[in-house]
Design a protein around this motif. Sequence first.
Motif, mmCIF file in Angstrom:
data_model
loop_
_atom_site.group_PDB
_atom_site.id
_atom_site.type_symbol
_atom_site.label_atom_id
_atom_site.label_comp_id
_atom_site.label_asym_id
_atom_site.label_seq_id
_atom_site.Cartn_x
_atom_site.Cartn_y
_atom_site.Cartn_z
ATOM 1 N N ILE A 96 39.558 -11.260 13.967
ATOM 2 C CA ILE A 96 38.294 -11.990 13.936
ATOM 3 C C ILE A 96 37.361 -11.118 13.107
ATOM 4 C CG2 ILE A 96 36.321 -12.805 15.289
ATOM 5 C CD1 ILE A 96 38.225 -13.065 17.680
ATOM 6 N N ILE A 97 36.731 -11.720 12.119
ATOM 7 C CA ILE A 97 35.799 -10.947 11.291
ATOM 8 C C ILE A 97 34.369 -11.379 11.630
ATOM 9 C CG2 ILE A 97 35.106 -10.348 8.928
ATOM 10 C CD1 ILE A 97 37.950 -9.844 8.850
ATOM 11 N N LEU A 98 33.525 -10.387 11.856
ATOM 12 C CA LEU A 98 32.115 -10.682 12.124
ATOM 13 C C LEU A 98 31.275 -10.081 11.011
ATOM 14 C CD1 LEU A 98 31.778 -9.492 15.828
ATOM 15 C CD2 LEU A 98 32.401 -11.751 14.991
ATOM 16 N N GLY A 99 30.238 -10.799 10.637
ATOM 17 C CA GLY A 99 29.253 -10.233 9.706
ATOM 18 C C GLY A 99 27.967 -9.991 10.480
ATOM 19 N N VAL A 100 27.474 -8.755 10.414
ATOM 20 C CA VAL A 100 26.214 -8.425 11.104
ATOM 21 C C VAL A 100 25.323 -7.632 10.143
ATOM 22 C CG1 VAL A 100 27.278 -8.351 13.401
ATOM 23 C CG2 VAL A 100 27.108 -6.239 12.070
ATOM 24 N N GLU A 101 24.052 -7.529 10.507
ATOM 25 C CA GLU A 101 23.147 -6.693 9.703
ATOM 26 C C GLU A 101 23.687 -5.264 9.709
ATOM 27 O OE1 GLU A 101 19.995 -7.295 8.456
ATOM 28 O OE2 GLU A 101 19.406 -9.199 9.359
ATOM 29 N N GLU A 102 23.531 -4.563 8.583
ATOM 30 C CA GLU A 102 24.055 -3.191 8.520
ATOM 31 C C GLU A 102 23.505 -2.318 9.648
ATOM 32 O OE1 GLU A 102 23.235 -1.921 4.539
ATOM 33 O OE2 GLU A 102 25.200 -2.582 3.844
ATOM 34 N N ARG A 103 22.239 -2.521 10.010
ATOM 35 C CA ARG A 103 21.659 -1.644 11.040
ATOM 36 C C ARG A 103 22.295 -1.887 12.417
ATOM 37 N NH1 ARG A 103 17.193 -5.315 10.381
ATOM 38 N NH2 ARG A 103 17.250 -6.702 12.172
ATOM 39 N N ASP A 104 22.950 -3.021 12.595
ATOM 40 C CA ASP A 104 23.606 -3.317 13.881
ATOM 41 C C ASP A 104 25.079 -2.903 13.900
ATOM 42 O OD1 ASP A 104 21.324 -4.483 14.933
ATOM 43 O OD2 ASP A 104 21.810 -6.453 14.105
ATOM 44 N N PHE A 105 25.552 -2.386 12.788
ATOM 45 C CA PHE A 105 26.983 -2.132 12.623
ATOM 46 C C PHE A 105 27.578 -1.283 13.758
ATOM 47 C CE2 PHE A 105 30.214 0.650 10.366
ATOM 48 C CZ PHE A 105 31.205 -0.298 10.351
ATOM 49 N N GLU A 106 26.984 -0.118 13.986
ATOM 50 C CA GLU A 106 27.578 0.803 14.959
ATOM 51 C C GLU A 106 27.481 0.270 16.379
ATOM 52 O OE1 GLU A 106 26.490 4.843 14.342
ATOM 53 O OE2 GLU A 106 27.340 4.773 12.332
ATOM 54 N N VAL A 107 26.318 -0.314 16.705
ATOM 55 C CA VAL A 107 26.129 -0.875 18.056
ATOM 56 C C VAL A 107 27.188 -1.939 18.323
ATOM 57 C CG1 VAL A 107 24.499 -2.182 19.484
ATOM 58 C CG2 VAL A 107 23.652 -0.495 17.858
ATOM 59 N N CYS A 108 27.448 -2.711 17.296
ATOM 60 C CA CYS A 108 28.390 -3.815 17.435
ATOM 61 C C CYS A 108 29.817 -3.296 17.659
ATOM 62 C CB CYS A 108 28.289 -4.640 16.156
ATOM 63 S SG CYS A 108 29.080 -6.198 16.266
ATOM 64 N N VAL A 109 30.216 -2.283 16.865
ATOM 65 C CA VAL A 109 31.554 -1.709 17.029
ATOM 66 C C VAL A 109 31.687 -1.139 18.446
ATOM 67 C CG1 VAL A 109 33.092 0.158 16.274
ATOM 68 C CG2 VAL A 109 31.876 -1.217 14.572
ATOM 69 N N LYS A 110 30.643 -0.452 18.907
ATOM 70 C CA LYS A 110 30.691 0.148 20.254
ATOM 71 C C LYS A 110 30.836 -0.928 21.320
ATOM 72 C CE LYS A 110 28.055 4.380 19.851
ATOM 73 N NZ LYS A 110 26.877 4.459 19.029
ATOM 74 N N ALA A 111 30.068 -2.002 21.163
ATOM 75 C CA ALA A 111 30.089 -3.067 22.174
ATOM 76 C C ALA A 111 31.497 -3.671 22.281
ATOM 77 C CB ALA A 111 29.063 -4.141 21.811
ATOM 78 N N ILE A 112 32.123 -3.898 21.142
ATOM 79 C CA ILE A 112 33.463 -4.521 21.165
ATOM 80 C C ILE A 112 34.490 -3.529 21.725
ATOM 81 C CG2 ILE A 112 35.268 -5.607 19.770
ATOM 82 C CD1 ILE A 112 33.002 -6.338 17.748
ATOM 83 N N TYR A 113 34.388 -2.285 21.320
ATOM 84 C CA TYR A 113 35.317 -1.256 21.821
ATOM 85 C C TYR A 113 35.229 -1.167 23.344
ATOM 86 C CZ TYR A 113 37.696 3.246 22.244
ATOM 87 O OH TYR A 113 38.574 4.249 22.584
ATOM 88 N N ASP A 114 33.992 -1.092 23.844
ATOM 89 C CA ASP A 114 33.814 -0.962 25.298
ATOM 90 C C ASP A 114 34.380 -2.178 26.034
ATOM 91 O OD1 ASP A 114 32.688 1.446 25.035
ATOM 92 O OD2 ASP A 114 30.602 0.762 25.180
ATOM 93 N N GLU A 115 34.183 -3.326 25.447
ATOM 94 C CA GLU A 115 34.658 -4.555 26.107
ATOM 95 C C GLU A 115 36.194 -4.537 26.248
ATOM 96 O OE1 GLU A 115 33.367 -7.224 27.539
ATOM 97 O OE2 GLU A 115 35.308 -8.270 27.720
ATOM 98 N N PHE A 116 36.887 -4.110 25.212
ATOM 99 C CA PHE A 116 38.347 -4.243 25.252
ATOM 100 C C PHE A 116 39.079 -2.967 25.669
ATOM 101 C CE2 PHE A 116 37.119 -7.810 22.674
ATOM 102 C CZ PHE A 116 37.940 -8.809 23.168
#
Length: 442
Positions: free
Chosen positions: A419-439
Amino acid sequence: MSIKVVKFGGSSLADADKFRRVAEIIAADPDRRYVVPSAPGKRFSDDIKITDMLYQCYNLARDTSTKEEFETCYSNICARFQGIIADLGLDFDISGELTYIKNAILGRAGRDFAASRGEYLSGLILAKFIGFDFIDAENVILFKDNGTFDADKTHEVLTAELARHERAIIPGFYGLMPNGTVKTFSRGGSDITGSIVARAAGADLYENWTDVSGFMMADPRIIKDPRAIETVTYRELRELSYMGATVLHEDAIFPVRIAGIPINIRNTMRPGDAGTMIVASASDYDNKHIITGIAGRRGFSVFTVEDDLMNSQIGYGRRMLEVFEENGIAFEHMPTGIDTMSVIVATADIDPIREKIIASLNRTLKPDSVTVDDGLALIAVVGRGMVKAKGTAARVFSAVSNAEVNIKMIDQGSSELNIILGVEERDFEVCVKAIYDEFVND
Ligand code: ASP
């Protein structure tokens, strides 16, 4: 008896201690019969890799005004190799080789010849240290006239040569052109040599020894101590590497993939770690987590075209893509709405010609509007397990929304591998962390 081909990266051969570790690893398993070494790499973070020093020497040798710098640079290279030999307590005189190489670099030898000598010398020393035969890569790794790798000829010559040696060292990174000059692969190319040797040896396993315990599930610069991936398929790896995960040279996959040989990424400093297995099909290896890994990159731009009744105009998408094709731009994704169509491209590619592309889109499509948004990051959530698991997308999206990140684009290939997500660059790290923690931390 099975056959393992083992490749050691530059960080695994940076000094005499590392050579000793490498020797222990090889001795620990008699199946480790063919060894592909890199040139000595960095011993500490500010250190310079031998390959970089050789490139530097080559450049300095081209200019008479830098003769002194050349002498210093070359003597530093000699000192590193002589130091390794002395520390290993080897009775081995490479001064003749060093003089020959120096004269060749000062003379007519090419840049690739200069760069390749790190692997060559490293291979000679390792062969002497562990008592294996030495096969010079220039006799068995062959390129075509146009500079591309000659897979068929190499396979034939190398298979015959390996059959003559019970155990051998084959230096990585270089081979020979039909005109007799040495040619290297691109940087990091010893991985490719290892893979080629594994195929020719009919190996059961290609072990690639480096300084990490395999591929991590996410970038360690974002996630502290991420888990290593136990098993990854070639296809998953391709997705993860493309999106930024690097451990192995991309071209190293093809030779072993043809032959169905798994690659095992291992850590020279932690030989007890199982590392990551890269396999053709992972049905035999169940994944503990639904996702295999998360990777991503910043630096994307989105061209969006709006046009009333776009959906009924046949050929609209083709004409839009033609504009990018004519300008030599590869596109990443193409999300569409009923009357909008977006093309996502790397910002660095379009930056010099963005106005030209906007003008061509206006001319070709005569749309209501064309807009360009920069600052997009793409995140790939990759996993063969997604096909079977229901609700993966829902879990990804709710994790991201709980982190208060706005998703700007979604793309899921029908292979359900990612699944590919496009997010604002400033949200990049937060987003990776959120997905990692979830799975992973579930
Ligand atoms: N020594 C070469 C480089 O630094 C090749 C390699 O290490 O794989 O790129």
